[in-house]
Design a protein around this motif. Sequence first.
Motif, PDB file in Angstrom:
ATOM      1  N   ALA A 141       0.845  -1.190   0.000  1.00 16.17           N
ATOM      2  CA  ALA A 141       0.000   0.000   0.000  1.00 16.17           C
ATOM      3  C   ALA A 141       0.886   1.248   0.000  1.00 16.17           C
ATOM      4  CB  ALA A 141      -0.894  -0.007   1.237  1.00 16.17           C
ATOM      5  N   LEU A 142       0.395   2.296  -0.656  1.00 16.45           N
ATOM      6  CA  LEU A 142       1.138   3.548  -0.659  1.00 16.45           C
ATOM      7  C   LEU A 142       1.116   4.159   0.738  1.00 16.45           C
ATOM      8  CD1 LEU A 142      -0.095   5.155  -3.995  1.00 16.45           C
ATOM      9  CD2 LEU A 142       2.050   3.957  -3.564  1.00 16.45           C
ATOM     10  N   PRO A 143       2.170   4.888   1.106  1.00 16.33           N
ATOM     11  CA  PRO A 143       2.201   5.505   2.437  1.00 16.33           C
ATOM     12  C   PRO A 143       1.034   6.476   2.619  1.00 16.33           C
ATOM     13  CG  PRO A 143       4.355   5.604   1.375  1.00 16.33           C
ATOM     14  CD  PRO A 143       3.390   5.149   0.328  1.00 16.33           C
ATOM     15  N   GLU A 144       0.537   6.555   3.838  1.00 10.64           N
ATOM     16  CA  GLU A 144      -0.537   7.497   4.131  1.00 10.64           C
ATOM     17  C   GLU A 144       0.019   8.917   4.144  1.00 10.64           C
ATOM     18  OE1 GLU A 144      -2.236   6.252   7.817  1.00 10.64           O
ATOM     19  OE2 GLU A 144      -3.508   4.751   6.866  1.00 10.64           O
ATOM     20  N   THR A 145      -0.817   9.856   3.744  1.00  6.96           N
ATOM     21  CA  THR A 145      -0.420  11.260   3.756  1.00  6.96           C
ATOM     22  C   THR A 145      -1.493  12.091   4.446  1.00  6.96           C
ATOM     23  OG1 THR A 145      -1.434  11.657   1.593  1.00  6.96           O
ATOM     24  CG2 THR A 145       0.900  11.043   1.624  1.00  6.96           C
ATOM     25  N   LEU A 146      -1.068  13.221   4.968  1.00  3.88           N
ATOM     26  CA  LEU A 146      -2.001  14.134   5.613  1.00  3.88           C
ATOM     27  C   LEU A 146      -2.674  15.020   4.579  1.00  3.88           C
ATOM     28  CD1 LEU A 146       0.004  15.402   8.741  1.00  3.88           C
ATOM     29  CD2 LEU A 146      -2.009  13.927   8.754  1.00  3.88           C
ATOM     30  N   ASP A 147      -3.968  15.207   4.743  1.00  9.96           N
ATOM     31  CA  ASP A 147      -4.714  16.248   4.058  1.00  9.96           C
ATOM     32  C   ASP A 147      -5.517  16.972   5.137  1.00  9.96           C
ATOM     33  OD1 ASP A 147      -6.773  14.487   4.683  1.00  9.96           O
ATOM     34  OD2 ASP A 147      -7.062  13.809   2.619  1.00  9.96           O
ATOM     35  N   ASP A 148      -6.365  17.891   4.746  1.00  8.66           N
ATOM     36  CA  ASP A 148      -7.101  18.667   5.751  1.00  8.66           C
ATOM     37  C   ASP A 148      -7.960  17.773   6.640  1.00  8.66           C
ATOM     38  OD1 ASP A 148      -6.035  21.125   4.984  1.00  8.66           O
ATOM     39  OD2 ASP A 148      -7.577  21.453   3.467  1.00  8.66           O
ATOM     40  N   GLU A 149      -8.592  16.762   6.040  1.00  7.81           N
ATOM     41  CA  GLU A 149      -9.464  15.887   6.820  1.00  7.81           C
ATOM     42  C   GLU A 149      -8.652  15.037   7.798  1.00  7.81           C
ATOM     43  OE1 GLU A 149     -12.534  13.974   8.555  1.00  7.81           O
ATOM     44  OE2 GLU A 149     -12.585  15.783   7.319  1.00  7.81           O
ATOM     45  N   ARG A 150      -7.560  14.465   7.329  1.00  4.25           N
ATOM     46  CA  ARG A 150      -6.727  13.648   8.216  1.00  4.25           C
ATOM     47  C   ARG A 150      -6.051  14.513   9.277  1.00  4.25           C
ATOM     48  NH1 ARG A 150      -5.739   8.623   7.611  1.00  4.25           N
ATOM     49  NH2 ARG A 150      -3.604   8.721   8.385  1.00  4.25           N
ATOM     50  N   LEU A 151      -5.757  15.749   8.954  1.00  3.16           N
ATOM     51  CA  LEU A 151      -5.219  16.656   9.973  1.00  3.16           C
ATOM     52  C   LEU A 151      -6.242  16.853  11.089  1.00  3.16           C
ATOM     53  CD1 LEU A 151      -2.942  18.631  10.887  1.00  3.16           C
ATOM     54  CD2 LEU A 151      -4.161  20.410   9.599  1.00  3.16           C
ATOM     55  N   ARG A 152      -7.500  17.031  10.729  1.00  4.77           N
ATOM     56  CA  ARG A 152      -8.556  17.184  11.742  1.00  4.77           C
ATOM     57  C   ARG A 152      -8.671  15.923  12.598  1.00  4.77           C
ATOM     58  NH1 ARG A 152     -11.070  20.273   7.580  1.00  4.77           N
ATOM     59  NH2 ARG A 152     -12.074  18.436   6.682  1.00  4.77           N
ATOM     60  N   LEU A 153      -8.598  14.765  11.955  1.00  9.64           N
ATOM     61  CA  LEU A 153      -8.652  13.508  12.703  1.00  9.64           C
ATOM     62  C   LEU A 153      -7.477  13.399  13.675  1.00  9.64           C
ATOM     63  CD1 LEU A 153      -9.628  10.998   9.862  1.00  9.64           C
ATOM     64  CD2 LEU A 153     -11.079  11.758  11.758  1.00  9.64           C
ATOM     65  N   GLY A 154      -6.292  13.778  13.206  1.00  7.85           N
ATOM     66  CA  GLY A 154      -5.110  13.717  14.058  1.00  7.85           C
ATOM     67  C   GLY A 154      -5.206  14.659  15.239  1.00  7.85           C
ATOM     68  N   VAL A 155      -5.683  15.866  15.002  1.00  8.00           N
ATOM     69  CA  VAL A 155      -5.850  16.829  16.104  1.00  8.00           C
ATOM     70  C   VAL A 155      -6.836  16.288  17.133  1.00  8.00           C
ATOM     71  CG1 VAL A 155      -6.756  19.112  16.698  1.00  8.00           C
ATOM     72  CG2 VAL A 155      -5.189  18.863  14.759  1.00  8.00           C
ATOM     73  N   ALA A 156      -7.941  15.734  16.671  1.00  7.05           N
ATOM     74  CA  ALA A 156      -8.940  15.183  17.592  1.00  7.05           C
ATOM     75  C   ALA A 156      -8.363  14.050  18.421  1.00  7.05           C
ATOM     76  CB  ALA A 156     -10.164  14.706  16.809  1.00  7.05           C
ATOM     77  N   ALA A 157      -7.565  13.187  17.785  1.00 10.55           N
ATOM     78  CA  ALA A 157      -6.963  12.072  18.510  1.00 10.55           C
ATOM     79  C   ALA A 157      -5.970  12.573  19.559  1.00 10.55           C
ATOM     80  CB  ALA A 157      -6.269  11.133  17.527  1.00 10.55           C
ATOM     81  N   LEU A 158      -5.180  13.583  19.223  1.00 13.85           N
ATOM     82  CA  LEU A 158      -4.190  14.104  20.165  1.00 13.85           C
ATOM     83  C   LEU A 158      -4.849  14.848  21.329  1.00 13.85           C
ATOM     84  CD1 LEU A 158      -1.586  15.351  17.554  1.00 13.85           C
ATOM     85  CD2 LEU A 158      -1.255  13.478  19.174  1.00 13.85           C
ATOM     86  N   VAL A 159      -5.883  15.605  21.023  1.00  9.51           N
ATOM     87  CA  VAL A 159      -6.621  16.317  22.083  1.00  9.51           C
ATOM     88  C   VAL A 159      -7.181  15.331  23.097  1.00  9.51           C
ATOM     89  CG1 VAL A 159      -8.766  17.595  22.489  1.00  9.51           C
ATOM     90  CG2 VAL A 159      -7.145  18.391  20.750  1.00  9.51           C
ATOM     91  N   ALA A 160      -7.566  14.149  22.632  1.00 10.68           N
ATOM     92  CA  ALA A 160      -8.156  13.146  23.520  1.00 10.68           C
ATOM     93  C   ALA A 160      -7.137  12.504  24.444  1.00 10.68           C
ATOM     94  CB  ALA A 160      -8.850  12.068  22.692  1.00 10.68           C
ATOM     95  N   VAL A 161      -5.853  12.541  24.078  1.00  8.17           N
ATOM     96  CA  VAL A 161      -4.848  11.835  24.890  1.00  8.17           C
ATOM     97  C   VAL A 161      -3.852  12.764  25.584  1.00  8.17           C
ATOM     98  CG1 VAL A 161      -4.988   9.769  23.456  1.00  8.17           C
ATOM     99  CG2 VAL A 161      -3.248  11.494  22.938  1.00  8.17           C
ATOM    100  N   ASP A 162      -3.852  14.060  25.233  1.00  9.17           N
ATOM    101  CA  ASP A 162      -2.849  14.955  25.812  1.00  9.17           C
ATOM    102  C   ASP A 162      -3.478  16.304  26.141  1.00  9.17           C
ATOM    103  OD1 ASP A 162      -0.649  17.003  25.927  1.00  9.17           O
ATOM    104  OD2 ASP A 162       0.598  15.233  25.529  1.00  9.17           O
ATOM    105  N   ALA A 163      -3.602  16.584  27.429  1.00 13.21           N
ATOM    106  CA  ALA A 163      -4.249  17.821  27.873  1.00 13.21           C
ATOM    107  C   ALA A 163      -3.461  19.058  27.455  1.00 13.21           C
ATOM    108  CB  ALA A 163      -4.429  17.800  29.390  1.00 13.21           C
ATOM    109  N   ASP A 164      -2.142  18.947  27.369  1.00  9.96           N
ATOM    110  CA  ASP A 164      -1.326  20.103  26.986  1.00  9.96           C
ATOM    111  C   ASP A 164      -1.551  20.477  25.528  1.00  9.96           C
ATOM    112  OD1 ASP A 164      -0.082  20.310  29.547  1.00  9.96           O
ATOM    113  OD2 ASP A 164       1.166  18.596  29.012  1.00  9.96           O
ATOM    114  N   LEU A 165      -1.644  19.480  24.664  1.00  7.81           N
ATOM    115  CA  LEU A 165      -1.956  19.770  23.268  1.00  7.81           C
ATOM    116  C   LEU A 165      -3.398  20.261  23.127  1.00  7.81           C
ATOM    117  CD1 LEU A 165      -0.208  16.810  21.381  1.00  7.81           C
ATOM    118  CD2 LEU A 165       0.685  19.091  21.900  1.00  7.81           C
ATOM    119  N   ALA A 166      -4.282  19.718  23.942  1.00  4.96           N
ATOM    120  CA  ALA A 166      -5.662  20.201  23.929  1.00  4.96           C
ATOM    121  C   ALA A 166      -5.720  21.680  24.302  1.00  4.96           C
ATOM    122  CB  ALA A 166      -6.513  19.379  24.889  1.00  4.96           C
TER     123      ALA A 166
END
Length: 210
Positions: free
Chosen positions: A3-28
């Motif tokens: 499979a080709l490597p995954e890349t970030l786009d605007d939608e995946r960036l939003r998903l990544g931010v949501a995932a990080l906010v859920a696990v790290d209060a400082d990034l939130a």
Amino acid sequence: MDALPETLDDERLRLGVAALVAVDADLAGIVDRHGPPPLWAREPGFETLVRIILEQQVSLASAEAARGRLVAAAGAVEPGAIVHVGEGALRDAGLTRQKARYIVALARDILDQRLDLAAIEDASDADAHATLTGVLGVGRWSADIYLLMALRRPDIWPTGDIALASAMRRAKGLGATPETHEQLVIAEPWRPWRAVAARLLWHAYLAGER
């Protein structure tokens, strides 16, 4: 077929931010104060890699000024034009001896087909990084930034980035700027979104949190 490597786009960036906010209060907290970060995407290719070389150990403003001098000397940020004018003309235009050497060598590698930047786009993170760091003047930081911004890989942590280290110190309330090994330990829980975490920290840094 791999499979080709995954890349970030605007939608995946939003998903990544949501995932990080859920696990790290400082990034939130950064998102609460400043909103989500930009994608900061760059076009893959020779010109972007040249810009990254120019950005080594200087401010973005200084790098942009150097790029302007390079364009004035060569006419364009293209391999043929740069090889044609040579190192001497780039040094006369104000580039350092080292960076002039690196950029001309990179241009020759492209023209002689020793380096295929298009092929790197389909390589794994590790293989792309190994290929790039095999190029004269492209160290670990430069390769990391190319993977993070041009190839938009989601889990790259750019080691040796002073602004990022400063933002991490501020976000985590550390007594000193973390060394590379400390950064990697702190960033480990951010997998597989370390490149998104880096964007969040740069976002805070540019907002004045240093």
